[in-house]
Structure formats: structure tokens, C-alpha cells
Write a protein that holds these residues in place. Structure first.
Motif, mmCIF file in Angstrom:
data_model
loop_
_atom_site.group_PDB
_atom_site.id
_atom_site.type_symbol
_atom_site.label_atom_id
_atom_site.label_comp_id
_atom_site.label_asym_id
_atom_site.label_seq_id
_atom_site.Cartn_x
_atom_site.Cartn_y
_atom_site.Cartn_z
ATOM 1 N N UNK A 116 -11.637 10.478 3.630
ATOM 2 C CA UNK A 116 -11.258 9.185 3.069
ATOM 3 C C UNK A 116 -9.888 9.195 2.407
ATOM 4 N N UNK A 117 -9.573 10.245 1.664
ATOM 5 C CA UNK A 117 -8.301 10.282 0.934
ATOM 6 C C UNK A 117 -7.117 10.161 1.890
ATOM 7 N N UNK A 118 -7.174 10.844 3.012
ATOM 8 C CA UNK A 118 -6.065 10.774 3.973
ATOM 9 C C UNK A 118 -5.910 9.374 4.538
ATOM 10 N N UNK A 119 -7.010 8.711 4.800
ATOM 11 C CA UNK A 119 -6.972 7.360 5.349
ATOM 12 C C UNK A 119 -6.392 6.384 4.329
ATOM 13 N N UNK A 120 -6.659 6.612 3.059
ATOM 14 C CA UNK A 120 -6.205 5.700 1.993
ATOM 15 C C UNK A 120 -4.755 5.918 1.571
ATOM 16 N N UNK A 121 -4.171 7.069 1.842
ATOM 17 C CA UNK A 121 -2.860 7.429 1.285
ATOM 18 C C UNK A 121 -1.792 6.359 1.453
ATOM 19 N N UNK A 122 -1.546 5.926 2.657
ATOM 20 C CA UNK A 122 -0.459 4.972 2.909
ATOM 21 C C UNK A 122 -0.717 3.651 2.193
ATOM 22 N N UNK A 123 -1.963 3.190 2.213
ATOM 23 C CA UNK A 123 -2.282 1.921 1.562
ATOM 24 C C UNK A 123 -2.119 2.017 0.049
ATOM 25 N N UNK A 124 -2.541 3.127 -0.529
ATOM 26 C CA UNK A 124 -2.373 3.310 -1.974
ATOM 27 C C UNK A 124 -0.901 3.406 -2.346
ATOM 28 N N UNK A 125 -0.128 4.157 -1.571
ATOM 29 C CA UNK A 125 1.300 4.306 -1.854
ATOM 30 C C UNK A 125 2.025 2.973 -1.700
ATOM 31 N N UNK A 126 1.691 2.211 -0.666
ATOM 32 C CA UNK A 126 2.344 0.918 -0.444
ATOM 33 C C UNK A 126 2.016 -0.063 -1.560
ATOM 34 N N UNK A 127 0.758 -0.097 -1.974
ATOM 35 C CA UNK A 127 0.359 -1.009 -3.052
ATOM 36 C C UNK A 127 1.087 -0.662 -4.344
ATOM 37 N N UNK A 128 1.163 0.634 -4.661
ATOM 38 C CA UNK A 128 1.842 1.058 -5.888
ATOM 39 C C UNK A 128 3.343 0.792 -5.812
ATOM 40 N N UNK A 129 3.957 1.065 -4.668
ATOM 41 C CA UNK A 129 5.395 0.840 -4.518
ATOM 42 C C UNK A 129 5.728 -0.651 -4.601
ATOM 43 N N UNK A 130 4.902 -1.479 -3.982
ATOM 44 C CA UNK A 130 5.143 -2.919 -4.034
ATOM 45 C C UNK A 130 5.003 -3.448 -5.458
ATOM 46 N N UNK A 131 4.014 -2.947 -6.189
ATOM 47 C CA UNK A 131 3.833 -3.360 -7.588
ATOM 48 C C UNK A 131 5.024 -2.920 -8.435
ATOM 49 N N UNK A 132 5.507 -1.692 -8.218
ATOM 50 C CA UNK A 132 6.687 -1.220 -8.952
ATOM 51 C C UNK A 132 7.907 -2.070 -8.642
ATOM 52 N N UNK A 133 8.106 -2.366 -7.364
ATOM 53 C CA UNK A 133 9.257 -3.172 -6.960
ATOM 54 C C UNK A 133 9.183 -4.566 -7.576
ATOM 55 N N UNK A 134 8.006 -5.158 -7.575
ATOM 56 C CA UNK A 134 7.838 -6.478 -8.175
ATOM 57 C C UNK A 134 8.072 -6.434 -9.681
ATOM 58 N N UNK A 135 7.595 -5.374 -10.323
ATOM 59 C CA UNK A 135 7.809 -5.218 -11.754
ATOM 60 C C UNK A 135 9.273 -5.065 -12.109
ATOM 61 N N UNK A 136 10.001 -4.302 -11.321
ATOM 62 C CA UNK A 136 11.433 -4.138 -11.547
ATOM 63 C C UNK A 136 12.176 -5.452 -11.351
ATOM 64 N N UNK A 137 11.753 -6.206 -10.350
ATOM 65 C CA UNK A 137 12.388 -7.488 -10.076
ATOM 66 C C UNK A 137 12.147 -8.453 -11.233
ATOM 67 N N UNK A 138 10.926 -8.445 -11.772
ATOM 68 C CA UNK A 138 10.587 -9.340 -12.880
ATOM 69 C C UNK A 138 11.350 -8.974 -14.146
ATOM 70 N N UNK A 139 11.614 -7.669 -14.326
ATOM 71 C CA UNK A 139 12.310 -7.204 -15.526
ATOM 72 C C UNK A 139 13.813 -7.469 -15.457
ATOM 73 N N UNK A 140 14.309 -7.680 -14.255
ATOM 74 C CA UNK A 140 15.765 -7.879 -14.088
ATOM 75 C C UNK A 140 16.224 -9.262 -14.448
#
Length: 145
Positions: free
Chosen positions: A121-145
Motif C-alpha cells: 500500500x505505501x508504494x501505491x500511495x507515495x505519489x498521491x501523498x507527495x502531490x497532495x502535500x506539494x500542492x498544499x505547500x504551493x497554495x500556502x506559499x501563494x496565499x502568504x505572498x
């Protein structure tokens, strides 16, 4: 279900990740690693002005299941919101664990034979977890700017 864990479609998808490249200037990057098998996936996200994913880059060093999942993510991620990515990641995690319906993401039911194999399961989830976290970080940075 008696379908094989590694089938032709999973192997075909896994081969797609050989074409994946990193983004030169992502808004956010996240690497996720499976402690069980050592698979690693790095996802770069660039958001458009509308706050939706405009581009994805990846570096995939994973087993065939992790590679196939990464390919399915890359095929459909452009245009998704950070909230949609978080929901897809959460739904995928629950579904793999036997809770609820399959995620509303094209192709993920291909992993039905892996559901009884929790070590996969962990291998199957990796890309989705990384994408969700990266998108949230990017959105947070955009909101802070």
C-alpha cells in the motif's frame, strides 16, 4: 479476486515513469519514501493563476506498483485543486485499507489485487501523498505572498 498483483497494465504504466522529468522551477516539491520497501517518489508542483495544478514533475525510484501509481497520477493531475488532491490521497488510503469505495481517479481500480497486501500500500500511495502535500505547500506559499 484472483487477478495477479503485477499484471501487464501495471507494468505498462510503470514504464511510463521513465519519461518523467523534474520541473525546473516548481512552486513546491515533496519526496515521500516507503519504509517497507525503500521506494521513493519526488513530486514537483506548479500551480496556475487559478490555484489549480498547471504542471507536474517527478522523480520516481519505486517498485512497479509505485511507478504505475505515479503514472496514473501524472496522467490526470493537471487542473486539479490542492483540495481535490488531498481528497484523492485520503480516499486511496482508505480504499486500499478496505474502507469505502475506490477513489474517483481514472485507473486506480487497477490496484484492486493489491488491497489484501498491506505491505504494498505505501508504494501505491507515495505519489498521491507527495502531490497532495506539494500542492498544499504551493497554495500556502501563494496565499502568504
Amino acid at each position: 479476486m484472483t487477478a495477479p498483483l503485477y499484471n501487464t497494465e501495471i507494468l505498462r504504466l510503470a514504464a511510463e515513469t521513465a519519461q518523467a522529468v523534474r520541473l525546473p522551477e516548481p512552486h513546491a516539491s515533496v519526496e515521500k519514501r516507503s519504509p517497507i520497501c525503500g521506494s521513493r517518489v519526488t513530486v514537483d508542483i506548479a500551480l496556475g493563476e487559478d490555484g489549480r495544478v498547471a504542471a507536474i514533475g517527478m522523480l520516481v525510484r519505486a517498485c512497479a506498483l509505485g511507478q504505475a501509481s505515479s503514472a496514473l497520477l501524472a496522467r490526470t493531475i493537471v487542473g486539479k485543486t490542492p483540495a481535490e488532491l488531498a481528497a484523492a490521497s485520503d480516499t486511496l488510503t482508505a480504499w486500499l485499507a478496505g474502507e469505502g469505495d475506490a477513489p474517483d481517479w481514472p485507473g486506480l481500480t487497477l490496484f484492486e489485487p493489491a488491497r489484501p497486501h498491506s505491505a504494498r500500500h505505501a508504494s501505491i500511495r507515495l505519489a498521491f501523498e507527495a502531490a497532495a502535500e506539494a500542492a498544499a505547500q504551493a497554495a500556502g506559499q501563494r496565499a502568504a505572498a
